[in-house]
Design an enzyme around this catalytic site. Structure first.
Site, mmCIF file in Angstrom:
data_model
loop_
_atom_site.group_PDB
_atom_site.id
_atom_site.type_symbol
_atom_site.label_atom_id
_atom_site.label_comp_id
_atom_site.label_asym_id
_atom_site.label_seq_id
_atom_site.Cartn_x
_atom_site.Cartn_y
_atom_site.Cartn_z
ATOM 1 N N GLY A 13 0.821 -1.207 0.000
ATOM 2 C CA GLY A 13 0.000 0.000 0.000
ATOM 3 C C GLY A 13 0.851 1.251 0.000
ATOM 4 O O GLY A 13 1.944 1.282 0.571
ATOM 5 N N GLY B 252 -0.724 8.929 1.170
ATOM 6 C CA GLY B 252 -0.291 10.279 0.864
ATOM 7 C C GLY B 252 1.061 10.627 1.449
ATOM 8 O O GLY B 252 1.774 11.479 0.916
ATOM 9 N N SER C 283 2.962 7.885 3.321
ATOM 10 C CA SER C 283 3.576 6.671 3.853
ATOM 11 C C SER C 283 3.502 5.530 2.847
ATOM 12 O O SER C 283 2.732 5.575 1.882
ATOM 13 C CB SER C 283 2.884 6.246 5.157
ATOM 14 O OG SER C 283 1.519 5.955 4.912
ATOM 15 N N GLU C 284 4.320 4.526 3.112
ATOM 16 C CA GLU C 284 4.325 3.291 2.335
ATOM 17 C C GLU C 284 4.169 2.129 3.308
ATOM 18 O O GLU C 284 4.693 2.172 4.422
ATOM 19 C CB GLU C 284 5.636 3.144 1.563
ATOM 20 C CG GLU C 284 5.940 4.317 0.635
ATOM 21 C CD GLU C 284 7.403 4.379 0.231
ATOM 22 O OE1 GLU C 284 7.683 5.019 -0.791
ATOM 23 O OE2 GLU C 284 8.254 3.798 0.961
ATOM 24 N N LYS D 258 4.527 0.260 8.299
ATOM 25 C CA LYS D 258 4.147 1.543 7.709
ATOM 26 C C LYS D 258 5.303 2.517 7.888
ATOM 27 O O LYS D 258 5.681 2.852 9.010
ATOM 28 C CB LYS D 258 2.884 2.074 8.393
ATOM 29 C CG LYS D 258 2.296 3.318 7.757
ATOM 30 C CD LYS D 258 0.959 3.653 8.414
ATOM 31 C CE LYS D 258 0.288 4.819 7.737
ATOM 32 N NZ LYS D 258 -1.038 5.117 8.343
ATOM 33 N N ASP E 152 -11.392 9.921 9.118
ATOM 34 C CA ASP E 152 -11.101 9.393 7.783
ATOM 35 C C ASP E 152 -11.636 7.970 7.637
ATOM 36 O O ASP E 152 -10.943 7.080 7.147
ATOM 37 C CB ASP E 152 -9.598 9.435 7.509
ATOM 38 C CG ASP E 152 -9.266 9.431 6.018
ATOM 39 O OD1 ASP E 152 -10.173 9.711 5.208
ATOM 40 O OD2 ASP E 152 -8.113 9.163 5.666
#
Length: 579
Positions: A274, A277, A279-280, A295, A392
């Site tokens: 994943g 905006g 982070s990976e 993360k 969110d």
């Protein structure tokens, strides 16, 4: 005067300067955060000098007054809609005083103000500011609280008094210590009533003198985060169950960089599951066989606000423990910032609904997910030591566990809302388009009802299998509204289900969604009522007392405020765009 209600229960005097940005910030804070319905906010601008008594006045003096009045009136005009919506009265005043501090106190006494709100200047001389602050702190009536909002500086030794509440916005750059220090202080308070955030900055409340403030020794981020985790209320509660044991182990582990690097094969691109905006997320396997999701704050992210969001997520999620919230295993602060979660083999709800080529979720699983997310949100709103607003809620932030048990994740935008506050203002607007409640989108205000609106959209997504926003289709709410109004539930059902669903359960979800997505926050249920609707449907007390709310039955599509999204953004937007 802009008036939207009866006489206010509290009067809030706000001192504004000619600095427009500074004045907008302090007025926005007073109106959206401090003021409650029926309160009166008085915006006062003081001109230095004696009040002119001779008529006619000199041209220079008349021009000065005219410019000041125009400035104040224009400032108020920008908040007219917000004040009417919040049922807050708004007044404007321009005055003269040879001493600004004395002029403010005179006006406080004149209108019997309950609060005097001052903004720390960003460009003016701080010596003058300190003189004003000291004067109002010394001479404010005991019935009036002095609220200071602005950039934090080293406090003056005489600036504190029992009658003053100091709200300092910390302007220093965010770091693991500065952000987590604030989070740690907040987490150790019983109610959280004295801390929140405004305009993306950290806000703290202080009642003690500088000598009473604790001195923090310089410690490494690694040790500090460890202490934060071990001092969280969740850890204390769990620790009390094992207090007879010699040395309880921490429930959240501080990993070394070598451990997570080895687990993810040195963060190999093939292990990315994943990208957000800021982070990976990487899949990894620990030495003990546990599969994890790491993360990582993106290396190219130079935005300090993103680092703050990352650290905020750590601070909040370390205090959360529920079967329907993501399980944080630990963190790492070496060579960057990393959060370590238990890996969810079934991915996210978004991928299961919209990207699964091998088939779609069957109805029992969908219903289980809907109820599970509701339980998770109820826990965040009602059962935590602090009220947590997620901000969110969306399908891509719902992980699916081994048995498709849903888990709410991604607390980067979450807020701890003080118990006594009815709402909170956030500038700029953040969240995901398609799930944003109207009041959050238009005015920046958030509370539990903001999450409930997003949950209603999520329910429609589960029912219909449609994305909330699609470039070729209407917003899901505008599309579903006619069927919800007429009660034609079958028109909403995802064709992939092939009519294989439980009618009663489907009706419960549609009924719940129809109440959650009301434009007015007042009409939306609480999460306690949501659980009752999902369990009992039309037999729930709230369903018996409510019928289809009026704002769902407006047939004038041209004037219908449900179309706010299309008016502002249009429909040609990405399907999962975040602000």
């Amino acid at each position: 005067m802009i008036s939207c209600s009866e006489e206010g229960s509290n009067k809030i005097l706000v001192a504004i300067s000619l600095d427009r940005d500074e004045s907008q910030n302090v007025l926005s804070w007073a109106i959206n955060v401090l003021a409650k319905p029926s309160d009166t906010v008085v915006a006062l601008h003081l001109l230095v000098g004696e009040e002119p008594r001779k008529l006619p006045m000199k041209k220079k003096k008349r021009t000065q007054i005219r410019h000041a009045k125009a400035h104040v009136i224009s400032m108020l005009g920008e908040f007219a809609y917000t004040c009417c919506h919040n049922q807050v009265n708004l007044e404007a005043k321009v005055g003269f005083s040879s001493n600004i501090g004395r002029g403010l106190i005179d006006e406080v006494k004149s209108i019997s103000a309950h609060y005097l709100v001052l903004s720390r200047p960003t460009t003016h001389e701080f010596r003058i500011w300190n003189d004003i602050k000291r004067y109002v702190s010394d001479f404010a009536p005991s019935s009036c609280s002095v609220v200071l909002v602005g950039n934090q500086r080293k406090p003056h030794k005489d600036c504190y008094s029992d009658s003053a509440i100091s709200l300092d916005i910390n302007s220093e750059k965010y770091s693991p210590r500065s952000v987590l220090n604030t989070l740690s202080r907040d987490s150790l308070s019983s109610s959280g009533d004295d801390a929140s955030s405004f305009n993306g900055s950290m806000v703290s409340s202080s009642f003690a003198s500088p000598s009473d403030k604790p001195k923090h020794k310089s410690i490494s981020p690694y040790k500090f985060i460890s202490s934060l985790i071990m001092n969280s209320p969740l850890r204390k509660w769990r620790g009390s169950e094992t207090k007879n044991k010699p040395k309880p182990q921490p429930l959240i582990q501080c990993f070394t960089y070598n451990e997570i690097s080895k687990a993810t094969n040195d963060f190999h691109q093939g292990n990315i599951v994943g990208i957000g905006g800021y982070s990976e997320v990487y899949r990894g396997d620990l030495w003990d066989g546990r599969r994890i999701a790491v993360k990582r704050l993106a290396k190219e992210s130079g935005d300090m606000n993103k680092e703050k969001e990352f650290l905020t997520e750590l601070g909040i999620i370390s205090h959360v423990s529920h079967p329907n919230t993501a399980l944080l295993l630990g963190c790492c602060v070496e060579k960057g910032l990393y959060l370590v979660f238990r890996f969810s083999e079934n991915g996210t709800l978004y991928s299961a609904l919209h990207e699964n080529e091998n088939g779609s979720l069957d109805w029992p699983v969908r219903y289980k997910i809907a109820v599970g997310v509701a339980r998770g949100l109820h826990y965040l709103h009602k059962r935590c030591n602090h009220r947590i607003i997620h901000r969110d809620i969306k399908s891509s932030n719902v992980l699916l566990g081994p048995d498709y048990e849903p888990q709410i994740t991604d607390f980067g935008l979450a807020k701890w809302l003080p118990n006594k506050w009815t709402h909170h203002a956030v500038i700029p607007v953040e969240g995901t388009f398609g799930y944003l409640a109207p009041e959050s989108l238009m005015q920046g205000t958030i509370d539990e009802k903001t999450d409930i609106y997003a949950f209603g959209i999520l329910l429609l997504e589960i029912i219909t299998g449609r994305r909330p926003v699609n470039p070729t289709q209407k917003h899901i709410l505008l599309w579903a509204k006619p069927a919800m109004e007429t009660g034609n539930t079958s028109e909403l059902v995802d064709p992939k289900l092939q009519d294989k669903y439980d009618d009663q359960q489907m009706n419960k979800l549609v009924l719940t969604a129809s109440h959650c997505v009301q434009q007015s926050p007042i009409l939306r249920p609480t999460m306690t009522q949501v659980l009752e609707l999902l369990t009992n449907g039309n037999e729930a007390e709230i369903a018996k007392s409510w019928r289809m709310p009026k704002d769902m039955t407006n047939d004038d599509d041209d004037n219908n405020e449900w179309d706010d999204y299309s008016m502002i953004f249009g429909y040609d937007v990405p399907s999962d765009s975040s602000f």
